[in-house]
Design a protein around this motif. Structure first.
Motif, short mmCIF file in Angstrom:
data_model
loop_
_atom_site.label_atom_id
_atom_site.label_comp_id
_atom_site.label_asym_id
_atom_site.label_seq_id
_atom_site.Cartn_x
_atom_site.Cartn_y
_atom_site.Cartn_z
N LEU A 25 0.92 -1.31 -0.02
CA LEU A 25 -0.01 0.06 -0.13
C LEU A 25 0.75 1.33 -0.02
O LEU A 25 0.36 2.31 0.53
N ALA A 26 2.19 0.91 -0.22
CA ALA A 26 3.09 2.21 -0.46
C ALA A 26 3.04 3.04 0.71
O ALA A 26 3.20 4.42 0.82
N LEU A 27 3.36 2.28 1.66
CA LEU A 27 3.31 3.13 3.18
C LEU A 27 4.73 3.09 3.81
O LEU A 27 4.87 3.35 4.99
N THR A 28 5.54 2.30 3.07
CA THR A 28 7.05 1.96 4.04
C THR A 28 7.59 3.27 4.24
O THR A 28 8.02 3.47 5.43
N ASP A 29 7.52 4.13 3.55
CA ASP A 29 8.30 5.40 3.53
C ASP A 29 7.47 6.24 4.66
O ASP A 29 8.05 7.25 5.39
N LEU A 30 6.44 6.06 5.02
CA LEU A 30 5.51 6.70 6.03
C LEU A 30 5.39 5.80 7.27
O LEU A 30 4.91 6.31 8.49
N GLN A 31 5.96 4.56 7.41
CA GLN A 31 5.99 3.84 8.49
C GLN A 31 6.24 4.43 10.13
O GLN A 31 5.59 4.04 11.04
N ARG A 32 7.19 5.36 9.93
CA ARG A 32 7.63 5.78 11.22
C ARG A 32 6.72 7.04 11.59
O ARG A 32 6.95 7.63 12.72
N ARG A 33 5.84 7.64 10.56
CA ARG A 33 5.38 8.99 10.90
C ARG A 33 4.26 8.70 11.88
O ARG A 33 3.40 7.69 11.83
N PRO A 34 3.78 9.70 12.66
CA PRO A 34 2.65 9.68 13.60
C PRO A 34 1.29 9.61 12.80
O PRO A 34 1.26 10.46 11.53
N PHE A 35 0.55 8.76 12.98
CA PHE A 35 -0.56 8.45 12.40
C PHE A 35 -1.38 9.74 12.14
O PHE A 35 -2.09 10.00 11.20
N ALA A 36 -1.42 10.56 13.23
CA ALA A 36 -2.26 11.87 13.31
C ALA A 36 -1.77 12.94 12.36
O ALA A 36 -2.42 13.74 12.03
N GLU A 37 -0.50 12.72 11.72
CA GLU A 37 0.02 13.62 10.93
C GLU A 37 -0.30 13.22 9.28
O GLU A 37 0.21 14.06 8.69
N LEU A 38 -0.91 12.26 9.22
CA LEU A 38 -1.15 11.90 7.82
C LEU A 38 -2.34 12.60 7.21
O LEU A 38 -3.29 13.28 8.00
N SER A 39 -2.27 12.74 5.95
CA SER A 39 -3.55 13.06 5.10
C SER A 39 -4.57 12.21 5.19
O SER A 39 -4.69 11.16 5.71
N GLY A 40 -5.90 12.57 4.71
CA GLY A 40 -6.88 11.64 4.70
C GLY A 40 -6.87 10.32 3.85
O GLY A 40 -7.02 9.42 4.29
N GLY A 41 -6.26 10.52 2.93
CA GLY A 41 -6.21 9.43 2.01
C GLY A 41 -4.88 8.59 2.43
O GLY A 41 -5.07 7.28 2.42
N GLN A 42 -3.78 9.10 2.91
CA GLN A 42 -2.83 8.25 3.65
C GLN A 42 -3.55 7.56 4.82
O GLN A 42 -2.90 6.37 5.08
N ARG A 43 -4.19 8.28 5.64
CA ARG A 43 -4.83 7.44 6.77
C ARG A 43 -5.64 6.33 6.28
O ARG A 43 -5.77 5.29 6.98
N GLN A 44 -6.51 6.52 5.35
CA GLN A 44 -7.29 5.60 4.48
C GLN A 44 -6.59 4.42 4.26
O GLN A 44 -7.05 3.25 4.64
N ARG A 45 -5.36 4.48 3.62
CA ARG A 45 -4.40 3.55 3.06
C ARG A 45 -3.94 2.75 4.49
O ARG A 45 -3.75 1.47 4.43
N ALA A 46 -3.69 3.38 5.47
CA ALA A 46 -3.05 2.88 6.67
C ALA A 46 -4.02 1.86 7.39
O ALA A 46 -3.75 0.76 7.82
N LEU A 47 -5.46 2.09 7.40
CA LEU A 47 -6.46 1.67 8.05
C LEU A 47 -6.75 0.13 7.20
O LEU A 47 -7.00 -0.84 7.62
N LEU A 48 -6.63 0.58 5.63
CA LEU A 48 -6.76 -0.84 5.06
C LEU A 48 -5.61 -1.65 5.13
O LEU A 48 -5.92 -2.75 5.14
N ALA A 49 -4.43 -1.16 5.30
CA ALA A 49 -3.41 -1.78 5.66
C ALA A 49 -3.63 -2.80 7.06
O ALA A 49 -3.25 -3.87 7.25
#
Ligand code: ATP
Length: 229
Positions: free
Chosen positions: A124-148
């Protein structure tokens, strides 16, 4: 939903009725969800799609009717999942919760489970974002993280509420590929969607209007998942 009478569907709904605030939100819905299949729940806003998914997930009890599941391994990704802005959790933490769903809460992840989390992050192309706080993600990035998180559960029955809404084209393609891959490993995926690509590729479509099933069909031409890797 299917007219098939083969044994042991993963989910079997009979005469499901849901009343909310004095209104009939679902009326006498019958459905069978089989292994290794994609069921799309379609229909206009307010038709009862999310409510039907919640009933299958067990987060909403029907007013009457029966819901039978033959598995406990259920992954549910609601449209708006609550992850508190105040919790200091990273994207990887959020995804790892899905693996705990399979292994048991707070278990130390073994190498296989960690590899599975890495694999889902990559898909889901989240490898580069994996250490980022969830609260700092955009709406679409959050959606992908929850799907992951839902994918990391490796559920028998995966329930997705509008998984591609508000995602860019590449993210939407990744989600569709991930869904196809879940089905190939034998999972049943039930997906509330307005995405015509998902509907066209579904094995079964439950079309709701004002809480009633108006159409429950296999789309002409059948599933078209061969493009997915
Ligand atoms: N708690 C509630 N009390 C009363 N009515 C409710 C409640 N929750 C949902 N509804 C109503 O139930 C109906 C079905 O809602 P639901 O969210 O299942 O629709 P939906 O098909 O998923 O819509 P959308 O495409 O907009 O997400 C709507 O008319 C909604 O207003």
């Amino acid at each position: 939903m299917t007219s098939s009478t083969s044994a042991a569907p993963l989910a079997h709904l009979e005469g499901v009725h849901v009343e909310l605030g004095g209104r009939d939100v679902l009326c006498h819905v019958d459905a069978r969800v089989e292994r290794a299949s994609l069921t799309a729940i379609a229909g206009p806003n307010g038709a009862g799609k999310s409510t039907l998914l919640e009933v299958i997930a067990g987060t909403r009890a029907p007013s009457s009717g029966a819901v039978r599941l033959t598995t406990d391994a259920v992954g549910f990704v609601p449209q708006r999942a609550a992850v508190s802005e105040l919790l200091p959790v990273t994207v990887r933490d959020v995804v790892t919760v899905g693996a705990w769903g399979r292994l048991g809460a707070w278990r130390r992840l073994d190498a296989v489970a960690r590899d599975a989390v890495d694999d889902v992050l990559d898909r889901l192309a989240l490898t580069d974002l994996q250490r980022r706080p969830f609260a700092e993600l955009s709406g679409g990035q959050r959606q992908r993280a929850l799907l992951a998180q839902g994918l990391a559960r490796r559920a028998d029955l995966l329930l997705l509420d509008e998984p591609t809404t508000a995602l860019d084209a590449d993210s939407g393609r990744r989600i569709r590929d991930a869904v196809a891959s879940e089905i190939r490993r034998g999972a049943a995926v039930v997906c509330v969607t307005h995405d015509e690509g998902i509907i066209a590729g579904a094995d079964h479509v439950i079309r709701l209007e004002a809480g009633r099933v108006v159409d429950a069909v296999r789309p002409a031409g059948g599933p078209s998942r061969s493009h997915s890797s």
